[in-house]
Design a protein around this motif. Structure first.
Motif, PDB file in Angstrom:
ATOM      1  N   PRO A 131      69.965   9.696  41.176  1.00  0.00           N
ATOM      2  CA  PRO A 131      70.176   8.395  42.275  1.00  0.00           C
ATOM      3  C   PRO A 131      71.689   7.626  41.038  1.00  0.00           C
ATOM      4  CG  PRO A 131      68.796   8.363  41.056  1.00  0.00           C
ATOM      5  CD  PRO A 131      68.750   9.406  40.677  1.00  0.00           C
ATOM      6  N   GLU A 132      71.106   8.238  39.795  1.00  0.00           N
ATOM      7  CA  GLU A 132      73.028   8.038  39.226  1.00  0.00           C
ATOM      8  C   GLU A 132      73.884   8.518  39.213  1.00  0.00           C
ATOM      9  OE1 GLU A 132      69.718   9.794  37.546  1.00  0.00           O
ATOM     10  OE2 GLU A 132      71.439  11.859  37.512  1.00  0.00           O
ATOM     11  N   VAL A 133      74.102   9.466  39.599  1.00  0.00           N
ATOM     12  CA  VAL A 133      75.066  10.112  40.593  1.00  0.00           C
ATOM     13  C   VAL A 133      75.486   9.455  42.127  1.00  0.00           C
ATOM     14  CG1 VAL A 133      76.434  12.663  41.699  1.00  0.00           C
ATOM     15  CG2 VAL A 133      74.955  12.237  39.813  1.00  0.00           C
ATOM     16  N   ALA A 134      74.271   9.302  42.741  1.00  0.00           N
ATOM     17  CA  ALA A 134      74.662   8.159  43.821  1.00  0.00           C
ATOM     18  C   ALA A 134      74.827   7.484  43.640  1.00  0.00           C
ATOM     19  CB  ALA A 134      73.132   8.404  44.955  1.00  0.00           C
ATOM     20  N   GLU A 135      74.667   6.168  42.920  1.00  0.00           N
ATOM     21  CA  GLU A 135      75.193   5.344  42.478  1.00  0.00           C
ATOM     22  C   GLU A 135      76.622   4.767  42.166  1.00  0.00           C
ATOM     23  OE1 GLU A 135      71.938   2.682  39.940  1.00  0.00           O
ATOM     24  OE2 GLU A 135      72.646   4.525  39.556  1.00  0.00           O
ATOM     25  N   ALA A 136      76.722   6.260  41.251  1.00  0.00           N
ATOM     26  CA  ALA A 136      78.381   6.604  40.799  1.00  0.00           C
ATOM     27  C   ALA A 136      79.213   6.568  41.949  1.00  0.00           C
ATOM     28  CB  ALA A 136      78.519   7.659  39.885  1.00  0.00           C
ATOM     29  N   ILE A 137      78.726   7.646  42.837  1.00  0.00           N
ATOM     30  CA  ILE A 137      79.846   8.417  44.072  1.00  0.00           C
ATOM     31  C   ILE A 137      80.168   6.325  44.666  1.00  0.00           C
ATOM     32  CG2 ILE A 137      79.382   9.154  46.682  1.00  0.00           C
ATOM     33  CD1 ILE A 137      77.875  10.757  45.122  1.00  0.00           C
ATOM     34  N   LEU A 138      78.272   6.262  44.959  1.00  0.00           N
ATOM     35  CA  LEU A 138      79.004   4.569  45.907  1.00  0.00           C
ATOM     36  C   LEU A 138      80.022   4.028  45.119  1.00  0.00           C
ATOM     37  CD1 LEU A 138      75.550   3.981  47.181  1.00  0.00           C
ATOM     38  CD2 LEU A 138      77.195   4.448  48.692  1.00  0.00           C
TER      39      LEU A 138
END
Ligand SMILES: Cc1cc2nc3c(=O)[nH]c(=O)nc-3n(C[C@H](O)[C@H](O)[C@H](O)COP(=O)(O)O)c2cc1C
Length: 347
Positions: A131-138
């Motif tokens: 989820p931390e990568v997903a957040e960074a992507i967004l």
């Protein structure tokens, strides 16, 4: 059939950040399917619905000049979202800028694809586990464009990791303007029932629009799903294969409470022919090969359909396919005349 509360909610536009959509029914992104030709057919019956391109690989885009055909959109086709996949925030941000320049109304990030080739590299549904990568992507993508950024995901990795509630909240906090939930786990692939109860739970904890996806195959299933989940809209997927009428049928029913007459087998075949011709024109030989699967999906619901399906799944040219379909239409028309004469069609 629709409760007054639901009807009232559905009569307002769907708001995705600054973008307003006059339909609560969306055509999902389908790799190998939702190209410009397919979307044109869907839009004929659902002019106000949001459509999605096939998913586009952001890293791939970084290394090529120009845009791949799957990213091409017709300036007149609105509203339209370009879907991107990858795990690299910088490449995704760059791709999002190209998508915006191409005319997309929104950018959608794929966080649900179950295919090994994609999850192994950290994209698609594997983002549920990072989820931390997903957040960074967004955050990175949102910074790079002016249009709303949305995402599409699943309810979790497998039955032991149904993480959608926490994940969805984090994505909303990172700035996602809408979330589409395919109510299956990654481990389910496309098997088993979609578990709409999870969409209802997501809806309870988010304030951004939540779109329900999974097993929307008819007007009835769309209404049932909207009633059960409280979702802000439904997204149709496999139900549209060989049936570009579905999004329009549901949209029309939600807006009017009335049903459109379903297409006859002859109308389906006419649509198949148009699809084949347009794919041939748009993509040449490649289009004809891609059209084979579409043709086979259209050919159903009449005597002789399975033989025709077999033949259509091997066509080499547009002319060959058109010839086969015309013959089938001719014999269906003859059959219909016989039925009329014998009074059967009146029953
Ligand atoms: C052939 C095929 C291609 C798909 N391609 C994509 C895609 O590019 N992006 C995406 O987010 N989902 C993709 N999906 C998933 C669908 O959009 C949808 O989430 C899934 O099929 C569940 O809905 P359904 O049960 O109504 O089919 C694909 C599914 C299929 C069957």
């Amino acid at each position: 059939m629709i409760s007054p509360n639901l009807q009232a909610k559905l009569s307002t536009p769907l708001k995705i950040g600054s973008v307003e959509i006059k339909s609560r029914v969306l055509q999902s992104p389908l790799s190998g399917i939702t190209d410009l030709v397919f979307r044109r057919l869907v839009r004929r019956y659902a002019p106000e619905s949001m459509m999605y391109t096939e998913m586009v690989h952001a890293s791939g885009l970084h290394y090529i000049k120009g845009l791949p055909k799957i990213m091409e959109i017709d300036p007149q086709e609105r509203p339209i979202s370009i879907q991107l996949f990858d795990c690299r925030p910088d490449f995704l941000a760059e791709a999002a800028q190209k998508a915006q320049a191409e005319g997309a109304d929104t950018i959608d990030i794929n966080m649900g694809c179950p295919v090994n080739k994609i999850t192994r590299k950290g994209g698609g549904s594997s983002l549920l586990r990072q989820p931390e990568v997903a957040e960074a992507i967004l955050r990175e993508v949102i910074k790079s464009v002016d249009i709303p950024v949305t995402m599409k995901t699943r309810i979790g990795w497998d039955d032991n990791e149904i993480t959608i509630l926490d994940f969805a909240k984090r994505m909303q906090d990172a700035g996602a303007q809408m979330i589409t939930v395919h109510a299956r786990t990654r481990a389910q692939g496309y098997n088993g029932n979609a578990r709409w109860e999870w969409i209802a739970k997501v809806k309870e904890v988010l304030s951004i629009p939540v779109i329900a996806n999974g097993d929307i195959f008819s007007v009835e299933s769309a209404v049932k799903c909207l009633e059960e989940t409280g979702a802000d809209g439904v997204m149709c997927s496999r139900g549209t294969l060989g049936y570009p009428f579905l999004v329009g049928e549901i949209d029309y029913f939600l807006k009017t409470g009335e049903r459109l007459a379903p297409p006859t087998p002859i109308e389906l075949l006419e649509c198949a022919k148009e699809h084949l011709r347009a794919l041939g024109e748009y993509k040449g030989d490649k289009g004809v090969y891609q059209a084979r699967k579409h043709m086979a999906w259209y050919a159903k619901g009449f005597v002789g359909a399975s033989v025709l399906r077999g033949q259509l799944s091997q066509v080499e040219t547009v002319q060959e396919g058109v010839g086969l379909i015309d013959k089938a239409i001719e014999s269906l028309e003859k059959g219909y005349e016989v039925e009329l004469e014998s009074g059967l069609a009146m029953v």
